[in-house]
Design an enzyme around this catalytic site. Structure first.
Site, PDB file in Angstrom:
ATOM      1  N   HIS A 142     -42.651  97.790  25.300  1.00  0.00           N
ATOM      2  CA  HIS A 142     -43.279  99.111  25.475  1.00  0.00           C
ATOM      3  C   HIS A 142     -44.287  99.115  26.614  1.00  0.00           C
ATOM      4  O   HIS A 142     -45.131 100.003  26.693  1.00  0.00           O
ATOM      5  CB  HIS A 142     -43.942  99.546  24.159  1.00  0.00           C
TER       6      HIS A 142
ATOM      7  N   ASN B   9     -86.910  88.072  18.538  1.00  0.00           N
ATOM      8  CA  ASN B   9     -85.441  88.140  18.475  1.00  0.00           C
ATOM      9  C   ASN B   9     -85.082  89.540  17.984  1.00  0.00           C
ATOM     10  O   ASN B   9     -85.556  89.961  16.938  1.00  0.00           O
ATOM     11  CB  ASN B   9     -84.902  87.083  17.505  1.00  0.00           C
ATOM     12  N   GLY B  10     -84.277  90.273  18.757  1.00  0.00           N
ATOM     13  CA  GLY B  10     -83.916  91.635  18.346  1.00  0.00           C
ATOM     14  C   GLY B  10     -84.124  92.591  19.498  1.00  0.00           C
ATOM     15  O   GLY B  10     -84.215  92.169  20.658  1.00  0.00           O
TER      16      GLY B  10
ATOM     17  N   ARG C 179     -77.803  79.801  19.779  1.00  0.00           N
ATOM     18  CA  ARG C 179     -78.085  81.211  19.524  1.00  0.00           C
ATOM     19  C   ARG C 179     -78.356  81.978  20.811  1.00  0.00           C
ATOM     20  O   ARG C 179     -78.406  83.201  20.795  1.00  0.00           O
ATOM     21  CB  ARG C 179     -79.291  81.357  18.594  1.00  0.00           C
TER      22      ARG C 179
ATOM     23  N   CYS D 279     -81.399  85.490  19.836  1.00  0.00           N
ATOM     24  CA  CYS D 279     -82.163  84.364  20.370  1.00  0.00           C
ATOM     25  C   CYS D 279     -82.484  83.377  19.262  1.00  0.00           C
ATOM     26  O   CYS D 279     -82.188  83.619  18.100  1.00  0.00           O
ATOM     27  CB  CYS D 279     -83.452  84.900  20.978  1.00  0.00           C
TER      28      CYS D 279
ATOM     29  N   GLU E 162     -62.544  82.521  25.375  1.00  0.00           N
ATOM     30  CA  GLU E 162     -63.977  82.212  25.291  1.00  0.00           C
ATOM     31  C   GLU E 162     -64.274  80.736  25.552  1.00  0.00           C
ATOM     32  O   GLU E 162     -65.421  80.382  25.820  1.00  0.00           O
ATOM     33  CB  GLU E 162     -64.544  82.650  23.932  1.00  0.00           C
TER      34      GLU E 162
ATOM     35  N   GLU F  12     -56.046  85.468  17.517  1.00  0.00           N
ATOM     36  CA  GLU F  12     -57.064  84.422  17.398  1.00  0.00           C
ATOM     37  C   GLU F  12     -56.882  83.360  18.484  1.00  0.00           C
ATOM     38  O   GLU F  12     -57.846  82.921  19.120  1.00  0.00           O
ATOM     39  CB  GLU F  12     -57.027  83.790  15.999  1.00  0.00           C
TER      40      GLU F  12
ATOM     41  N   LYS G  21     -73.917  82.391  19.296  1.00  0.00           N
ATOM     42  CA  LYS G  21     -73.223  82.152  18.025  1.00  0.00           C
ATOM     43  C   LYS G  21     -73.269  83.339  17.084  1.00  0.00           C
ATOM     44  O   LYS G  21     -72.296  83.661  16.395  1.00  0.00           O
ATOM     45  CB  LYS G  21     -73.830  80.927  17.343  1.00  0.00           C
TER      46      LYS G  21
ATOM     47  N   LYS H  88     -59.615  82.258  21.444  1.00  0.00           N
ATOM     48  CA  LYS H  88     -60.052  80.866  21.654  1.00  0.00           C
ATOM     49  C   LYS H  88     -59.887  80.474  23.122  1.00  0.00           C
ATOM     50  O   LYS H  88     -60.769  79.879  23.726  1.00  0.00           O
ATOM     51  CB  LYS H  88     -59.267  79.905  20.755  1.00  0.00           C
TER      52      LYS H  88
ATOM     53  N   TRP I  28     -81.252  84.901  24.651  1.00  0.00           N
ATOM     54  CA  TRP I  28     -79.998  85.525  25.076  1.00  0.00           C
ATOM     55  C   TRP I  28     -80.413  86.923  25.533  1.00  0.00           C
ATOM     56  O   TRP I  28     -80.786  87.763  24.730  1.00  0.00           O
ATOM     57  CB  TRP I  28     -79.002  85.630  23.914  1.00  0.00           C
TER      58      TRP I  28
END
Ligand code: AGP
Length: 591
Positions: A491, A101-102, A28, A2, A475, A468, A586, A472, A75
């Site tokens: 395979h 936060n946590g 955040r 957060c 998300e 990568e 983030k 991108k 969050w």
């Protein structure tokens, strides 16, 4: 994960200052927000579900001369996205407000005890135990020692900010989750990261773990758990606030994509010592391990290929969250290279702490000054990519690749060649970021936007590129995309290919070229729609996005093309705010 912001000062509108601070921290966590302002001997509270975005503070909170306020953007970890679960959380008398936060890992035990003592709870969060704990201690002690004793009872990695209706002070405390103090003229700030304070002051303290701070007439730094006052160590930020703004760009994501040529050049011209130091550590170590999460893990994976092909050096790679289960073989001769943009990712911070206990050397590659990983490390390589606001990492990845590539060439005693390749990559990006190229990309995005699946393949170093690029696209555009090592197709995965299934193929001019083209032909033979990215066109490609041939640095334009494609796919799919993808934040500070 957060964002917390707090203000004590004589500027006169603490509520608005905190509200604006939360806007700068929204990346955040952005599922709900809240502000609490001290008015006389009362705390006024305003909480909402959803992004701060264009909302306004309830005028009741902002139309008087306020000098103390705290705020939070959330969050969710415990309890759904509701107004009741938004912060602040209050005690029974609504005179103690807490932003957190946590994760309070022992909240259920504490809650049961508090309910037995008659406390009433209204939310499903772990956080709500904190104001009630403070309330308990306040029955016998002052505010500072009550917050200290309450905080000492919490298990887990937490950062809290507490306001009390009858006090002119804010109390903040932390273990693990980040907090930064800012000292201005007759005003004090507390925030989850410095980018939200830099427009007010550049004089900051990055709070160490097990610390508490009292923000009132002056700033008082307290060691936890014993409560001893200690001397604060200030740092001066060399950031410009403008750097934290969008400027002419519609989104931070696009702005940060366009900053990459400069980010690369900065590393070429200013990272000689860092590359030599890291090369020296790798040479000396008996076992080197690079680790990262998400995008940073793909930079670490790319690093294993770069060190192998350029410096003939075996450097291991691991995903941060898995390294916890692999550390048993670490020794005092081991070198750990944790890679992280934020420096706060718990799945990196924790294995680093364990590795330190085994005596391993930590050389961190990190973008945020003063972050937990930055402070944990024996050697610190700051990426210098500037504040990265978009949740989707772009310039931080390219900075990571540039540092690893330069270090590999330094290890091979071909530093100048490494620099030349990076400068060429920075040059080539000018073409990729040019209007003609972008218009072509937008067309391809338009062709792909309604596709159900996108598959992405590469071999060797381009396997890391493919992973990568896949992340991108996922998300940013929420499309289902999957990246594979080209050789893995036969395979099993090739069973997913149907008529018109898009497949992006990374085909640089290296030892993987011919094999990856054969893989593309196998996909095409089953009806796949092939998009080739590389220096050389090929008849197997339906669409081709050309890069220059820059040897090992070809990964750079290839990834930037994928970033742009992901961005324009998001816009083509009508996603309003690609800077803040749903369900993401983030920096991931909880496990
Ligand atoms: C990348 O676009 C994502 N934001 C995410 O995967 C990120 O790379 C990961 O959470 C690691 O973050 P860090 O670099 O701050 O440690």
């Amino acid at each position: 994960m957060c964002g917390i912001f707090g203000y004590v000062g004589k500027q006169g509108n603490a509520a608005e200052i905190v509200f604006d601070g939360l806007k700068l921290l929204e990346y955040r966590g952005y599922d709900s927000w809240g502000v609490s302002v001290k008015q006389g001997k009362k705390l006024l509270v305003d909480k909402h579900v959803g992004k701060i975005g264009n909302s306004h503070l309830n005028s009741q909170l902002s139309t008087f001369n306020s000098q103390l306020a705290i705020g939070h953007t959330r969050w969710a970890t415990h309890g759904g996205v509701t107004v009741n679960n938004a912060h602040p959380h209050l005690d029974c008398s609504s005179t103690i407000a807490v932003m957190h936060n946590g994760i309070v890992e022992n909240f259920e035990v504490l809650k049961t005890e508090l309910i037995k003592k008659g406390h009433k709870f209204i939310s499903q969060t772990d956080t709500e135990v904190i104001p009630h704990l403070v309330e308990e201690f306040l029955k016998k002690e002052g505010l500072a020692s009550s917050v200290r004793d309450a905080f000492n009872q919490l298990k887990g990695l937490n950062a809290v900010v507490v306001a009390y209706a009858v006090s002119k002070e804010i109390i903040a405390a932390k273990t693990g989750s980040p907090l930064v103090m800012g000292v201005g003229k007759n005003e004090l700030f507390v925030a989850s990261d410095a980018s939200a304070i830099v427009n007010h002051t550049k004089k900051v303290i990055f709070l160490e773990d097990n610390r508490m701070v009292i923000l009132g007439d002056r700033l008082k730094l307290i060691r936890l758990p014993d409560g001893k006052e200690i001397k604060p160590r200030f740092q001066t930020l060399d950031w410009k606030f403008e750097d934290t703004k969008k400027g002419k760009y519609r989104h931070f994501l696009l702005k940060e994509i366009y900053e990459q040529p400069h980010v690369i050049k900065n590393i070429v011209f200013n990272y000689k010592q860092e590359a030599q130091k890291l090369a020296g550590l790798i040479k000396k170590a008996f076992g080197t391990f690079m680790l990262g999460c998400g995008t940073a893990s793909y930079a670490a994976l790319a690093g294993t290929y770069l060190f192998s092909r350029i410096a003939k050096k075996h450097v291991n790679f691991s995903i941060g969250s898995e390294f916890n289960y692999l550390e048993d073989y670490l020794t005092k001769q081991s070198l750990l290279i944790p890679i992280s943009q934020s420096g706060e990712t718990i799945d990196i911070v924790e294995p680093v702490e364990k590795a330190k206990k085994k005596g391993a050397t930590i050389a961190a590659i990190v973008n945020v000054l003063g972050s937990t990983l930055y402070r944990q490390a024996d050697y610190k390589i700051l990426l210098g990519a500037g504040v990265e606001k978009a949740v989707v990492g772009t310039k931080s990845f390219i900075a990571m690749i540039s540092v690893l590539l330069l270090t590999a060439y330094t290890l091979a005693k071909k530093e100048d060649l490494g620099k030349r390749l990076l400068l060429k990559a920075s040059q080539d990006l000018k073409k990729v970021l040019g209007n003609i190229f972008v218009e072509n990309l937008k067309k391809i995005a338009g062709e792909l936007k309604n596709k159900e699946h996108i598959y992405i393949i590469g071999r060797g170093l381009s396997y890391a590129t493919a992973l990568e690029a896949t992340l991108k696209i996922k998300e940013t555009s929420y499309m289902h995309a999957e990246g594979f090592a080209g050789g893995e197709l036969k395979h099993g995965v090739i069973a997913l290919i149907e008529r018109g299934t898009p497949c992006i193929v990374f085909a640089p001019n290296d030892e993987t070229h011919d094999d990856i083209i054969s893989n593309a032909q196998e996909v095409k033979a089953r009806g796949g729609f092939i998009i080739g990215i590389g220096p050389r066109n090929n008849k197997v490609f339906e669409r081709f996005l050309k890069t220059d041939d820059i040897g090992d640095a070809t990964i750079i334009p290839q990834v930037v093309i994928s970033q742009l494609l992901a961005y324009y796919l998001a816009l083509a799919k009508g996603i309003k705010d690609p800077d803040k993808p749903r369900n993401l934040a983030k920096s991931v500070t909880v496990k």
